[in-house]
Motif scaffolding. Structure first.
Motif, mmCIF file in Angstrom:
data_model
loop_
_atom_site.group_PDB
_atom_site.id
_atom_site.type_symbol
_atom_site.label_atom_id
_atom_site.label_comp_id
_atom_site.label_asym_id
_atom_site.label_seq_id
_atom_site.Cartn_x
_atom_site.Cartn_y
_atom_site.Cartn_z
ATOM 1 N N UNK A 1 -22.083 -6.199 -14.745
ATOM 2 C CA UNK A 1 -20.770 -5.082 -15.035
ATOM 3 C C UNK A 1 -20.013 -4.109 -14.004
ATOM 4 N N UNK A 2 -20.284 -3.982 -13.138
ATOM 5 C CA UNK A 2 -19.625 -3.699 -11.711
ATOM 6 C C UNK A 2 -17.444 -4.587 -12.165
ATOM 7 N N UNK B 1 -20.577 3.590 -15.069
ATOM 8 C CA UNK B 1 -19.607 2.876 -13.875
ATOM 9 C C UNK B 1 -17.849 3.307 -14.325
ATOM 10 N N UNK B 2 -17.673 3.314 -15.587
ATOM 11 C CA UNK B 2 -16.136 3.428 -15.575
ATOM 12 C C UNK B 2 -16.347 4.790 -15.821
ATOM 13 N N UNK B 3 -16.993 6.103 -16.386
ATOM 14 C CA UNK B 3 -16.441 7.517 -16.430
ATOM 15 C C UNK B 3 -17.230 7.247 -14.258
ATOM 16 N N UNK C 1 -19.506 3.344 -6.691
ATOM 17 C CA UNK C 1 -21.042 3.259 -6.545
ATOM 18 C C UNK C 1 -21.631 1.575 -6.820
ATOM 19 N N UNK C 2 -21.919 0.950 -6.523
ATOM 20 C CA UNK C 2 -22.063 -0.303 -5.701
ATOM 21 C C UNK C 2 -23.168 -0.045 -5.676
ATOM 22 N N UNK C 3 -24.661 0.439 -6.285
ATOM 23 C CA UNK C 3 -25.722 0.324 -6.621
ATOM 24 C C UNK C 3 -25.958 0.287 -7.941
ATOM 25 N N UNK C 4 -25.902 -0.728 -9.128
ATOM 26 C CA UNK C 4 -26.152 -0.716 -10.372
ATOM 27 C C UNK C 4 -27.046 -1.349 -10.741
ATOM 28 N N UNK D 1 -24.052 10.185 -14.513
ATOM 29 C CA UNK D 1 -24.225 9.736 -15.771
ATOM 30 C C UNK D 1 -23.769 8.532 -15.848
ATOM 31 N N UNK D 2 -23.316 8.084 -14.793
ATOM 32 C CA UNK D 2 -23.345 6.825 -14.507
ATOM 33 C C UNK D 2 -24.894 5.853 -14.251
ATOM 34 N N UNK D 3 -25.648 6.756 -13.668
ATOM 35 C CA UNK D 3 -27.028 6.439 -13.445
ATOM 36 C C UNK D 3 -28.129 6.432 -14.603
ATOM 37 N N UNK D 4 -27.739 7.570 -15.415
ATOM 38 C CA UNK D 4 -28.609 7.189 -16.566
ATOM 39 C C UNK D 4 -28.232 6.121 -17.019
ATOM 40 N N UNK D 5 -27.034 5.674 -17.470
ATOM 41 C CA UNK D 5 -26.418 4.916 -18.071
ATOM 42 C C UNK D 5 -26.821 3.784 -18.026
ATOM 43 N N UNK D 6 -27.089 3.479 -16.033
ATOM 44 C CA UNK D 6 -27.438 1.623 -15.438
ATOM 45 C C UNK D 6 -28.759 1.901 -15.789
ATOM 46 N N UNK D 7 -29.808 3.158 -15.773
ATOM 47 C CA UNK D 7 -30.910 3.227 -16.199
ATOM 48 C C UNK D 7 -31.516 2.568 -17.442
ATOM 49 N N UNK D 8 -30.436 2.729 -18.798
ATOM 50 C CA UNK D 8 -30.698 2.599 -19.491
ATOM 51 C C UNK D 8 -30.568 1.141 -19.813
#
Lengths: 358, 308, 357
Positions: free
Chosen positions: B227-228, B27-29, B37-40, B195-202
């Motif tokens: 996290x947000x 999310x930082x990136x 993106x508040x959907x984490x 990238x943010x989505x990928x990291x949240x998924x992980x």
């Protein structure tokens, strides 16, 4: 090639047509979703959008459910217009409920027309006090209200748990974490006998009117708008950012606290460990769906409330899992948010038109 | 405190901090490019369920992690389409994504509740983890834990030491200027969102494959929001994201230890500590307004109209 | 004359058949209101298992409906009311927080039967039911006392309501009967369900010397931690042996199936009455998962205790019992009565925690 082309000015037609388009898109994709999962699409859509409001009781429930969403949504919209990001309305709602509720409990058995107004004042002040913390931290320590208001929501939830397990617990309640039920003088008057709709809905309508007046017609409202859309100009004009931050956060907190008090003095009837099913967060969506305009928020609040009622209805009548209703709600929101592009853009199919230098 | 007590304590803190760190790094990136993106929470849950189901179906942890990352990306692409292409409000779109993700993950995972799974294996041979003192702390982790450190270091390097990172920051700070110079603002932001989505998924996969190896509805229990908050807390600086995640994790664990030790304070107040500490530290580090303004992406949350 | 008789008879038969036909078509609709998702693998999951058992027990005669994740608060009353208005004749509301909403709706729908779990308010068409889980907790307390080497047992607690406090006390009493020096360390996580937080609490307890973990939260996460750290634990709500094959000693299983089936049957044959049910091991509302990972003698003791609790020979709160201040709350030869148990808000001796009020 499908292109988005910017309109010269905001489309007035689309202002009203785009939500309808979103509904049409939701209905089509919803029907596909339900069909795919083995539900009768027409029946499911009926349960979602129409069945909940087929009875007067249902309509009363819809207005009841929309009341906190509208109240909080209007309060948040004022802040969001000034780029003040209060996302902790849930916490302000809870503290308002505790403060106002505590007054009602302290005056338990007192039969006076003053009890309820005192509680309402307590709710408003409680919500304001909780919102004052992020305001203070922002104006004096530069700490982002986005983070502080969110963190304070968790703190408020734990405070409520503590309060109903401790000082506000009903001494005759078999040690369960609940307060006494509020007595009649401490309960919201019903608007419609046989339903749960109470005077709070009228308050929400008044707040919509006041909010509209504040934003479009008053000088402080003008300052808020300018601070949000053109911060440099605002500074130049001598508008104080500090005042805007305080004003908007306190307004948001007051309305959230009021909504919290209405919930406990209305449908819930006592203080319990869980007061709100996330109204403070849902209201953020409502505020934006309503395009940060009080009248828009009124309609958005009603629509979002309907989607919750419809979700329950579909579970009861069709055995549709909650997960499906959640997905459907997500779709509805996506479409409503997405189609607003048509306000400012038009869709052009064809070749890329060379853009004149702008 | 001897090391027999300290080592498991550190391990517990690492486990608590890792999912927060993974999600916050992504999310930082995203936020540095000017997108909020508040959907984490929704992306994490989707990552958790897809990672779990893939691991169960294929038996392959590699595929599970790939699936979790891709699912997170798919979710963020949905958000990106709404917020970047259709210019929908980012705050509301993110919240809608969370509602959608909570529902969809429950739907996908309905038949996978109550099933155990072997957790993601430790990366190094067991002998290393048995080294005295440092062994368990350094060598007893899975791939995702090491990734969380590598990713935050990599993000720092990327943002501040590469041209691409400079462009990304420029897009986040002044999208009109970046556009005028000729950078494709929407493309940069879309990539950052992915990238943010990928990291949240992980981060979600860490929950369902390492932290508590199972799938259960809503198992993220609000960690996406934390996290947000950590990014705001960190004033958008990678080093502070790392510190923040570990500070939060440490206080969350230590308050449990304080309870176990019989500290005579209502548990609700101890449970408040991580949140109060986060506020307190933010207040202390936020006093220097100028430095925050240097790090906070100026265009965060604002829609970009190319021809405006 | 004859023809009239035949015609009358024929009509009667037809009417009878029609009536039977209606009866056959008219399924009993039974509704369930859940506080959590059916996929929580804990409290709500077990209620949903029982709901399916009801459908299976009366094939074609019963139609069940449920609404999951209903928030305790303003939404509950609307959902329960909608359940009643949609033709459900028997409605189970399965969380304490649904008590007052259920009472209100029960007043509005006198022809519908309501069943509220874990509450204390009853009306003519509203029964209450709850399980004596504390009996199971006495058994696991005994096992913990026999198996703990450190003498420190960890207990992960959710919210300080009587149900949870009672469980801690029953556990502690049984524990200290076999190991008078043993202590119970309690961590409150303020949630029924957050796998990560429950796991963290289990780790903290193990780090503080606990070699057995008991839990009053819903997820298998604490057991998974126990398995990984090589200590023992107990399952909650379901048999969780799959999650901890080397670590689970037994599990206290919520078994609502017989009750739900019996109540459904009672509505079908018209014998339903408003009652307050508080049932334990004997009728099988509380079940114990197989005793595993323990020596044969401990297993035998656990089974013997289970039998005695079922027969009433042993009560989980047999005196003498002292509270934390050392004051005797019940004499030898007596046991605490149900009213005291139902409202329990103090700890017994041996709990290494203070109950804050």
């Amino acid at each position: 090639m499908i292109m988005l082309e910017r309109r010269r000015e905001t489309s007035r037609v689309m202002k009203f047509a785009s939500p309808l388009l979103a509904l049409v898109l939701t209905v089509i994709s919803g029907a596909a979703l339900f069909g795919l999962l083995g539900f009768d699409p027409l029946e499911a859509l009926y349960q979602f959008f129409i069945a909940p409001v087929m009875t007067s009781y249902g309509i009363a429930e819809l207005l009841l459910k929309a009341t906190p969403l509208i109240l909080i949504g209007v309060g948040l919209a004022i802040g969001y217009r000034a780029n003040v990001w209060n996302i902790g309305a849930e916490g302000q709602l809870i503290i308002g409920a505790i403060a106002g509720g505590a007054i009602g409990l302290a005056l338990h058995g007192v039969d006076s027309v003053l009890v309820l107004p005192l509680m309402i004042a307590g709710g408003i002040l409680g919500g304001m006090a909780w919102a004052a913390i992020p305001a203070l931290l922002r104006t004096h320590f530069n700490a982002s209200e986005l983070l502080t208001s969110l963190m304070l929501t968790y703190v408020a939830e734990l405070l409520l748990t503590w309060a109903v397990n401790g000082p506000l617990k009903d001494p005759d309640g078999f040690s369960f974490p609940e307060s006494k039920m509020f007595h009649d003088s401490a309960s919201m008057p019903l608007l419609l006998e046989g339903t749960r709709l109470h005077g709070g809905f009228l308050a929400a309508l008044i707040v919509v009117l006041l909010g509209w007046f504040f934003i479009s017609r008053s000088l402080p409202g003008y300052e808020v708008r300018v601070t949000g859309s053109a911060p440099h100009a605002a500074r130049f004009a001598g508008f104080s950012q500090t005042v805007t931050i305080w004003m908007t956060l306190l307004a948001g907190g007051a309305l959230a606290g009021l909504a919290g008090l209405f919930e406990v003095a209305g449908p819930v009837g006592q203080l319990v460990p869980k007061i709100s099913p996330g109204y403070g967060f849902t209201a953020i969506i409502v505020a934006f769906l309503g395009r940060l305009h009080p009248v828009g928020i009124l309609f958005a609040g009603l629509l979002v409330a309907l989607s919750y009622l419809g979700g329950e209805m579909a579970q009861i009548t069709l055995n549709m899992p909650l997960a499906v209703t959640g997905v459907f709600q997500g779709l509805l929101l996506f479409f409503l948010l997405g189609v607003d592009i048509l306000l400012t853009h038009r869709i052009r199919i064809g070749h890329i038109k060379p853009r004149s230098a702008s | 405190m001897d090391h027999a007590y300290l080592t498991p304590l550190i391990l517990a803190i690492i486990a608590t901090a890792t999912p927060l760190l993974l999600a916050a790094t992504g999310e930082l990136v995203t936020e540095k490019s000017g997108v909020l993106n508040l959907g984490i929470e929704g992306m994490m849950l989707m990552g958790a369920v897809s990672g779990f189901v893939t691991a169960k179906l294929t038996g392959s942890m590699v595929l599970a992690l790939v699936a979790a990352g891709l699912t997170g990306m798919a979710m963020s692409a949905l958000f990106g389409f709404l917020a970047l292409v259709l210019l929908a409000n980012q705050v509301a779109s993110g919240l809608a994504l969370t509602i959608f993700g909570v529902g969809l993950s429950a739907l996908v995972g309905a038949n996978w509740v109550g099933q155990p799974i072997d957790p993601l294996p430790v990366l190094f041979p067991a002998a290393l983890a048995e080294l005295p003192l440092v062994g368990p702390v350094l060598f007893a982790h899975d791939f995702l834990t090491y990734l969380s450190f590598g990713a935050i270091a990599g993000v720092w390097w990327f943002l501040y030491r590469t041209k691409a990172g400079l462009i990304l920051r420029a897009v986040g700070d002044a999208h009109d200027s970046a556009h005028a110079i000729g950078y494709n603002v929407v493309k940069v932001r879309f990539l950052a969102t992915l990238f943010g989505g990928c990291m949240s998924g992980l981060a979600g996969a860490y929950l369902s494959l390492v932290y508590t190896p199972m799938w259960a509805e809503n198992m993220s229990a609000g960690r996406g929001w934390i996290a947000l908050a950590l990014i705001v807390f960190a004033t958008w600086r990678p080093g502070r994201v790392l510190i923040g995640a570990y500070l939060f994790g440490a206080i969350a664990i230590l308050q449990l230890h304080a309870q176990g030790a019989g500290l005579d304070i209502p548990a609700q107040f101890l449970n408040m500590l991580p949140y109060l500490a986060t506020i307190l530290v933010l207040v202390i580090i936020s006093r220097d307004a100028v430095r925050i303004r240097l790090n906070a992406p100026a265009c965060i949350g604002k829609a970009f109209h190319p021809a405006a | 004359m004859k023809s009239t008789l035949v015609r009358l008879l024929g009509a009667a038969v037809l009417a009878g058949m029609a009536a039977m036909g209606v009866a056959r078509a008219e399924e009993l609709k039974v509704g369930f209101v859940y506080v959590g998702p059916v996929g929580d693998y804990g409290w709500t999951f077990r209620h949903d298992v029982a709901r399916k058992a009801v459908e299976a027990a009366f094939p074609g005669k019963v139609k069940t409906t449920f609404v999951e994740s209903v928030k305790e608060g303003p939404d509950a009353e609307r959902v329960i009311r909608q359940m009643a208005a949609s033709g459900n004749k028997l409605i189970f509301t399965t969380s304490f927080g649904f008590m007052n909403p259920t009472v209100k709706v029960a007043k509005q729908f006198p022809a519908v039967k309501f069943e509220h779990a874990t509450g204390y308010k009853r009306t003519a068409n509203l029964s209450t039911y709850s399980a004596r889980f504390y009996e199971g907790r006495a058994i696991i307390g005994h096992i913990a006392g026999r198996l703990s080497k450190t003498g420190v047992v960890g207990y992960i607690a959710s919210f300080p309501i009587p149900e949870v406090v009672r469980g801690i006390n029953a556990f502690t009493i049984a524990l200290r009967k076999v190991n008078p020096e043993a202590k119970v360390k309690v961590i409150w996580v303020n949630t029924w369900y957050d796998p990560g937080k429950e796991a963290d609490a289990a780790k903290a307890l193990i780090d503080q010397g606990a070699d057995i973990i008991a839990q009053h939260t819903d997820s298998p996460a604490p057991l998974q931690v126990a398995e990984k750290r090589g200590v023992k634990g107990f399952g909650q709500a379901s048999d969780m042996i799959k999650f901890a094959p080397k670590s689970q000693l037994t599990a206290i299983v919520d078994n609502w199936n017989p009750y739900y089936i019996a109540r459904t049957k009672a509505v079908m044959d018209g014998s339903w009455k408003s009652e307050a049910t508080w049932a334990g091991i004997k009728p099988g509302m509380v079940k114990m998962a197989p005793y595993t990972n323990m020596p044969a003698d401990v297993k035998a003791e656990a089974e013997a205790l289970q039998a005695k609790l079922a027969s009433g020979e042993v009560h989980a709160f047999d005196g003498p019992i002292k509270d934390q201040s050392g004051k005797e709350v019940v004499k030898a030869g007596e046991h605490l009565d149900d009213k005291t148990l139902a409202t329990m808000d103090y700890y017994v001796e041996g709990v290494d925690d203070k109950l804050k009020k």
